[in-house]
Scaffold this motif. Structure first.
Motif, PDB file in Angstrom:
ATOM      1  N   LYS A  69      33.020  28.846  51.022  1.00 36.94           N
ATOM      2  CA  LYS A  69      33.912  29.404  49.995  1.00 36.94           C
ATOM      3  C   LYS A  69      33.295  29.235  48.605  1.00 36.94           C
ATOM      4  O   LYS A  69      33.359  30.143  47.778  1.00 36.94           O
ATOM      5  CB  LYS A  69      35.279  28.724  50.045  1.00 36.94           C
ATOM      6  N   GLN A  70      32.685  28.058  48.350  1.00 38.26           N
ATOM      7  CA  GLN A  70      32.068  27.810  47.051  1.00 38.26           C
ATOM      8  C   GLN A  70      30.870  28.729  46.827  1.00 38.26           C
ATOM      9  O   GLN A  70      30.704  29.288  45.741  1.00 38.26           O
ATOM     10  CB  GLN A  70      31.644  26.345  46.938  1.00 38.26           C
ATOM     11  N   LYS A  71      30.034  28.907  47.876  1.00 40.00           N
ATOM     12  CA  LYS A  71      28.870  29.800  47.754  1.00 40.00           C
ATOM     13  C   LYS A  71      29.322  31.240  47.491  1.00 40.00           C
ATOM     14  O   LYS A  71      28.756  31.928  46.647  1.00 40.00           O
ATOM     15  CB  LYS A  71      28.030  29.751  49.031  1.00 40.00           C
ATOM     16  N   LEU A  72      30.343  31.657  48.195  1.00 33.04           N
ATOM     17  CA  LEU A  72      30.873  33.012  48.033  1.00 33.04           C
ATOM     18  C   LEU A  72      31.467  33.190  46.636  1.00 33.04           C
ATOM     19  O   LEU A  72      31.258  34.212  45.984  1.00 33.04           O
ATOM     20  CB  LEU A  72      31.926  33.286  49.109  1.00 33.04           C
ATOM     21  N   ASP A  73      32.163  32.161  46.164  1.00 33.13           N
ATOM     22  CA  ASP A  73      32.761  32.215  44.830  1.00 33.13           C
ATOM     23  C   ASP A  73      31.682  32.311  43.756  1.00 33.13           C
ATOM     24  O   ASP A  73      31.824  33.064  42.786  1.00 33.13           O
ATOM     25  CB  ASP A  73      33.650  30.986  44.610  1.00 33.13           C
ATOM     26  N   LEU A  74      30.592  31.564  43.912  1.00 32.70           N
ATOM     27  CA  LEU A  74      29.481  31.631  42.949  1.00 32.70           C
ATOM     28  C   LEU A  74      28.855  33.033  42.935  1.00 32.70           C
ATOM     29  O   LEU A  74      28.547  33.570  41.872  1.00 32.70           O
ATOM     30  CB  LEU A  74      28.421  30.574  43.269  1.00 32.70           C
ATOM     31  N   LYS A  75      28.683  33.617  44.109  1.00 30.39           N
ATOM     32  CA  LYS A  75      28.129  34.974  44.180  1.00 30.39           C
ATOM     33  C   LYS A  75      29.065  35.983  43.518  1.00 30.39           C
ATOM     34  O   LYS A  75      28.627  36.876  42.794  1.00 30.39           O
ATOM     35  CB  LYS A  75      27.875  35.381  45.633  1.00 30.39           C
ATOM     36  N   LEU A  76      30.373  35.831  43.751  1.00 34.39           N
ATOM     37  CA  LEU A  76      31.345  36.730  43.130  1.00 34.39           C
ATOM     38  C   LEU A  76      31.347  36.580  41.610  1.00 34.39           C
ATOM     39  O   LEU A  76      31.434  37.577  40.878  1.00 34.39           O
ATOM     40  CB  LEU A  76      32.740  36.469  43.690  1.00 34.39           C
ATOM     41  N   GLN A  77      31.228  35.348  41.112  1.00 37.50           N
ATOM     42  CA  GLN A  77      31.163  35.116  39.659  1.00 37.50           C
ATOM     43  C   GLN A  77      29.914  35.760  39.066  1.00 37.50           C
ATOM     44  O   GLN A  77      29.955  36.356  37.987  1.00 37.50           O
ATOM     45  CB  GLN A  77      31.193  33.619  39.356  1.00 37.50           C
ATOM     46  N   ASP A  78      28.786  35.657  39.789  1.00 44.85           N
ATOM     47  CA  ASP A  78      27.540  36.274  39.341  1.00 44.85           C
ATOM     48  C   ASP A  78      27.684  37.803  39.298  1.00 44.85           C
ATOM     49  O   ASP A  78      27.258  38.450  38.340  1.00 44.85           O
ATOM     50  CB  ASP A  78      26.393  35.865  40.267  1.00 44.85           C
ATOM     51  N   ILE A  79      28.302  38.374  40.329  1.00 48.03           N
ATOM     52  CA  ILE A  79      28.511  39.829  40.362  1.00 48.03           C
ATOM     53  C   ILE A  79      29.429  40.256  39.223  1.00 48.03           C
ATOM     54  O   ILE A  79      29.173  41.251  38.539  1.00 48.03           O
ATOM     55  CB  ILE A  79      29.081  40.265  41.727  1.00 48.03           C
ATOM     56  N   LEU A  80      30.497  39.494  38.966  1.00 44.09           N
ATOM     57  CA  LEU A  80      31.425  39.804  37.876  1.00 44.09           C
ATOM     58  C   LEU A  80      30.700  39.751  36.529  1.00 44.09           C
ATOM     59  O   LEU A  80      30.885  40.632  35.676  1.00 44.09           O
ATOM     60  CB  LEU A  80      32.614  38.839  37.897  1.00 44.09           C
ATOM     61  N   LYS A  81      29.850  38.739  36.353  1.00 47.58           N
ATOM     62  CA  LYS A  81      29.089  38.601  35.102  1.00 47.58           C
ATOM     63  C   LYS A  81      28.151  39.801  34.914  1.00 47.58           C
ATOM     64  O   LYS A  81      28.108  40.407  33.843  1.00 47.58           O
ATOM     65  CB  LYS A  81      28.297  37.297  35.134  1.00 47.58           C
ATOM     66  N   ARG A  82      27.405  40.145  35.986  1.00 51.16           N
ATOM     67  CA  ARG A  82      26.488  41.292  35.897  1.00 51.16           C
ATOM     68  C   ARG A  82      27.252  42.597  35.687  1.00 51.16           C
ATOM     69  O   ARG A  82      26.789  43.484  34.979  1.00 51.16           O
ATOM     70  CB  ARG A  82      25.616  41.381  37.148  1.00 51.16           C
ATOM     71  N   TYR A  83      28.439  42.706  36.300  1.00 48.20           N
ATOM     72  CA  TYR A  83      29.252  43.915  36.163  1.00 48.20           C
ATOM     73  C   TYR A  83      29.721  44.082  34.711  1.00 48.20           C
ATOM     74  O   TYR A  83      29.695  45.173  34.155  1.00 48.20           O
ATOM     75  CB  TYR A  83      30.452  43.855  37.100  1.00 48.20           C
ATOM     76  N   LYS A  84      30.131  42.975  34.084  1.00 45.88           N
ATOM     77  CA  LYS A  84      30.598  43.043  32.697  1.00 45.88           C
ATOM     78  C   LYS A  84      29.467  43.363  31.727  1.00 45.88           C
ATOM     79  O   LYS A  84      29.702  43.891  30.644  1.00 45.88           O
ATOM     80  CB  LYS A  84      31.270  41.730  32.310  1.00 45.88           C
TER      81      LYS A  84
END
Length: 155
Positions: A69-84
């Protein structure tokens, strides 16, 4: 019928009906029409589809470990950052951020049939990230609207 009767029948030739009453009543069938007689036919319409639907293999969604869950959350945060960081093109529905996700699709029919909890299948989905909503925990990937909680892996 005895063996001798059978041997006699076997040696006989096929009857020829040219111009007699039988040939007038029963004209010779063309090959194309003759083939239609032996074409397969579905006596129970919809039976095959029903059987295929019942043999669909579905599973319950897996429970991710805390580490996953933590690894997935970090990847999602990275995608959100790149998306913004992408230029504001949301009105065009175009993005240069492509990802692949392992997504659990719920099969509502099987869930209702089995009556033992949520059932579905995992599918890899590929596409451009078009929108991320961290509040409602959804993501638009290509033309598909995904719930973030049903994403199990990101590449």
């Amino acid at each position: 019928m005895t063996v001798t009767d059978y041997m006699i029948l076997r040696k006989m030739h096929r009857p020829v009906h040219n111009g007699d009453d039988f040939s007038r009543i029963h004209p010779k069938m063309r090959r194309g029409n003759r083939a239609k007689i032996f074409a397969p036919f579905d006596a129970l319409s919809g039976f095959d589809e029903t059987m295929d639907a019942e043999t669909v293999f579905t599973v319950h969604p897996a429970e991710l470990s805390e580490e996953m869950k933590q690894k997935l959350d970090l990847k999602l945060q990275d995608i959100l950052k790149r998306y913004k960081e992408l230029p504001a093109r949301r009105c065009e529905r175009v993005s240069k951020l492509q990802i692949s996700v392992l997504y659990f699709e719920i099969d509502s029919e099987q869930t209702m049939l089995k009556n033992d909890g949520v059932r579905g299948n995992y599918r890899w989905l590929n596409g451009d990230v078009l929108d991320i909503d961290p509040i409602h925990r959804t993501m638009d990937l290509g033309n598909q609207h995904l719930e973030i909680d049903r994403i199990y892996a990101i590449e």
